[in-house]
Design an enzyme around this catalytic site. Structure first.
Site, PDB file in Angstrom:
ATOM      1  N   LYS A   1     -34.932 -29.151 -33.177  1.00 20.74           N
ATOM      2  CA  LYS A   1     -34.055 -28.056 -33.619  1.00 20.74           C
ATOM      3  C   LYS A   1     -33.463 -28.349 -34.984  1.00 20.74           C
ATOM      4  CE  LYS A   1     -29.981 -30.246 -33.241  1.00 20.74           C
ATOM      5  NZ  LYS A   1     -29.256 -30.671 -34.392  1.00 20.74           N
TER       6      LYS A   1
ATOM      7  N   SER B   1     -32.393 -34.910 -26.771  1.00 19.82           N
ATOM      8  CA  SER B   1     -32.090 -33.722 -25.960  1.00 19.82           C
ATOM      9  C   SER B   1     -33.366 -32.954 -25.654  1.00 19.82           C
ATOM     10  CB  SER B   1     -31.122 -32.796 -26.706  1.00 19.82           C
ATOM     11  OG  SER B   1     -29.819 -33.329 -26.703  1.00 19.82           O
TER      12      SER B   1
ATOM     13  N   ASP C   1     -27.272 -30.595 -26.782  1.00 20.45           N
ATOM     14  CA  ASP C   1     -28.354 -29.788 -27.352  1.00 20.45           C
ATOM     15  C   ASP C   1     -29.480 -29.491 -26.358  1.00 20.45           C
ATOM     16  OD1 ASP C   1     -27.089 -29.742 -29.839  1.00 20.45           O
ATOM     17  OD2 ASP C   1     -28.064 -31.590 -30.497  1.00 20.45           O
TER      18      ASP C   1
HETATM   19  O1  C5P Z   1     -23.632 -34.395 -26.220  1.00 12.73           O
HETATM   20  P1  C5P Z   1     -24.283 -35.534 -26.960  1.00 12.73           P
HETATM   21  O2  C5P Z   1     -24.454 -36.741 -26.101  1.00 12.73           O
HETATM   22  O3  C5P Z   1     -25.526 -35.122 -27.664  1.00 12.73           O
HETATM   23  O4  C5P Z   1     -23.257 -35.928 -28.102  1.00 12.73           O
HETATM   24  C1  C5P Z   1     -23.338 -37.150 -28.776  1.00 12.73           C
HETATM   25  C2  C5P Z   1     -22.005 -37.433 -29.448  1.00 12.73           C
HETATM   26  O5  C5P Z   1     -21.799 -36.535 -30.525  1.00 12.73           O
HETATM   27  C3  C5P Z   1     -20.784 -37.272 -28.562  1.00 12.73           C
HETATM   28  O6  C5P Z   1     -20.502 -38.425 -27.848  1.00 12.73           O
HETATM   29  C4  C5P Z   1     -19.694 -36.954 -29.597  1.00 12.73           C
HETATM   30  O7  C5P Z   1     -19.246 -38.136 -30.241  1.00 12.73           O
HETATM   31  C5  C5P Z   1     -20.438 -36.163 -30.645  1.00 12.73           C
HETATM   32  N1  C5P Z   1     -20.312 -34.704 -30.438  1.00 12.73           N
HETATM   33  C6  C5P Z   1     -19.122 -34.073 -30.694  1.00 12.73           C
HETATM   34  N2  C5P Z   1     -19.005 -32.724 -30.513  1.00 12.73           N
HETATM   35  C7  C5P Z   1     -20.068 -31.995 -30.099  1.00 12.73           C
HETATM   36  C8  C5P Z   1     -21.313 -32.616 -29.846  1.00 12.73           C
HETATM   37  C9  C5P Z   1     -21.412 -33.978 -30.030  1.00 12.73           C
HETATM   38  O8  C5P Z   1     -18.135 -34.720 -31.079  1.00 12.73           O
HETATM   39  N3  C5P Z   1     -19.923 -30.682 -29.952  1.00 12.73           N
END
Ligand code: C5P
Length: 327
Positions: free
Chosen positions: A11, A111, A144
């Site tokens: 993406k 993701s 994601d």
């Molecule tokens: O959800 P995911 O594991 O992909 O996110 C990785 C990191 O990115 C989270 O632990 C956070 O630190 C940051 N993040 C965030 N806000 C979001 C998505 C991700 O702060 N909306």
């Protein structure tokens, strides 16, 4: 069934507007997701020894965890928990991930693999969950994952998991991706953004992207807004207008941690890209070209300019994760 293979796209974020940090450590986003033709493939097969396992091959495979931290395996476990009351055998699986999406590159490859594992296991186990149900499970695995299931072009809110498909014409956009020599950690880039904003005396969003020059940051602006001009450009299908509205609040933070990106972005614009930005939390740089021919020229010139590790031409939008073979 002996095995199911699913294909899943990378993406881009055509807009990524980031709000202040929430109590749970995440940031509220408004983002325009766009799925592009760079695919990982994930195969799931019943595991003979009764334990889930994962094997990773291809681009950056040695940097992907091959244990319970692997996002595809976590998706398998989450799906099994969700279907445990159903009359379906959700046995142990061996997951094989063939990577083409670079790791920790801002393209949501992890993701994507989780999304592909969900659709593949849903088929292998004949679990019959709808895409909506899979998206709910996927959102517990990564922000994601839901979009990797949906694909196309869509507005994401919340952590990025609340999706509304964008009504866009059938235009295909031609992109050049410049892969960097290195990775960036997503949490580190969000933390750098929080620090940058604190040092500027505000916590807000608004567009700080496109090298930071054209659109000034608006410190103190709280919640992120969808860029109406980008949505209008997407509805028009005019690549030049879309190129002018690409924006990423994480860009300044990514460039602060990986200063070489500044040169890559500038080189792409100088070589005629209609727009340039860092992909998600980086460090991949993304360039929009007017058509397939211009994209080829840009890709050749960028790789000759020595400002990145390698380049790829992709187009979008493309559909989300889907089963490509089952037997
Ligand atoms: O959800 P995911 O594991 O992909 O996110 C990785 C990191 O990115 C989270 O632990 C956070 O630190 C940051 N993040 C965030 N806000 C979001 C998505 C991700 O702060 N909306």
């Amino acid at each position: 069934m002996t095995g199911v293979t699913a294909r899943v796209p990378a993406k881009l974020n055509l807009q990524l507007a980031v709000g202040p940090p929430r109590a749970d450590g995440y940031h509220d986003l408004v983002t325009v997701f766009h799925a592009v033709s760079l695919f990982d493939q994930v195969t799931v097969e019943p595991a003979e020894d009764g334990d889930d396992a994962v094997t990773v091959t291809g681009e950056g495979a040695d940097r992907v965890p091959a244990d319970q931290d692997n996002l595809a395996l976590r998706a398998v476990v989450a799906l099994r928990a969700a279907v445990r009351d159903r009359d379906t055998g959700a046995g142990a699986v061996h997951v094989t991930i063939a990577k083409r999406i670079p790791v920790a590159a801002g393209l949501a490859g992890g993701s994507a693999d989780a999304a592909a594992a969900l659709v593949a296991c849903n088929e292998l186990w004949a679990a019959g969950l709808t895409q909506q149900q899979l998206r709910g499970i996927g959102a517990t695995v990564g922000s994601d994952v839901a979009f990797a299931l949906l694909g196309g072009t869509a507005v994401g809110r919340g952590r990025g998991e609340q999706l509304t498909p964008a009504l866009a014409p059938a235009t295909q956009y031609h992109w050049v991706l410049a892969f960097a020599d290195g990775q960036l950690s997503t949490p580190a880039v969000y933390a750098a953004l929080d620090r940058l904003r604190a040092s500027q005396g505000g916590s807000g969003s608004k567009r700080e992207s496109q090298g930071g020059a054209r659109r000034a940051a608006s410190p103190g602006h709280g919640q992120p807004d969808l860029d109406a001009a980008l949505m209008s450009a997407l509805r028009s299908g005019e690549a030049a207008r879309v190129g002018q509205r690409l924006s990423n609040d994480l860009q300044a933070a990514a460039v602060s941690l990986f200063p070489a990106l500044r040169k890559t972005l500038a080189a792409g614009l100088e070589l005629g890209a209609l727009g340039a930005l860092v992909a998600g939390s980086g460090p991949t740089c993304v360039f929009l070209a007017a058509n397939a021919e211009r994209a080829l020229e840009l890709a050749v010139s960028l790789s000759g300019a020595g400002v990145c590790r390698s380049v790829a031409r992709v187009s979008g939008p493309v559909p989300g994760a889907a089963v490509v073979s089952a037997g």
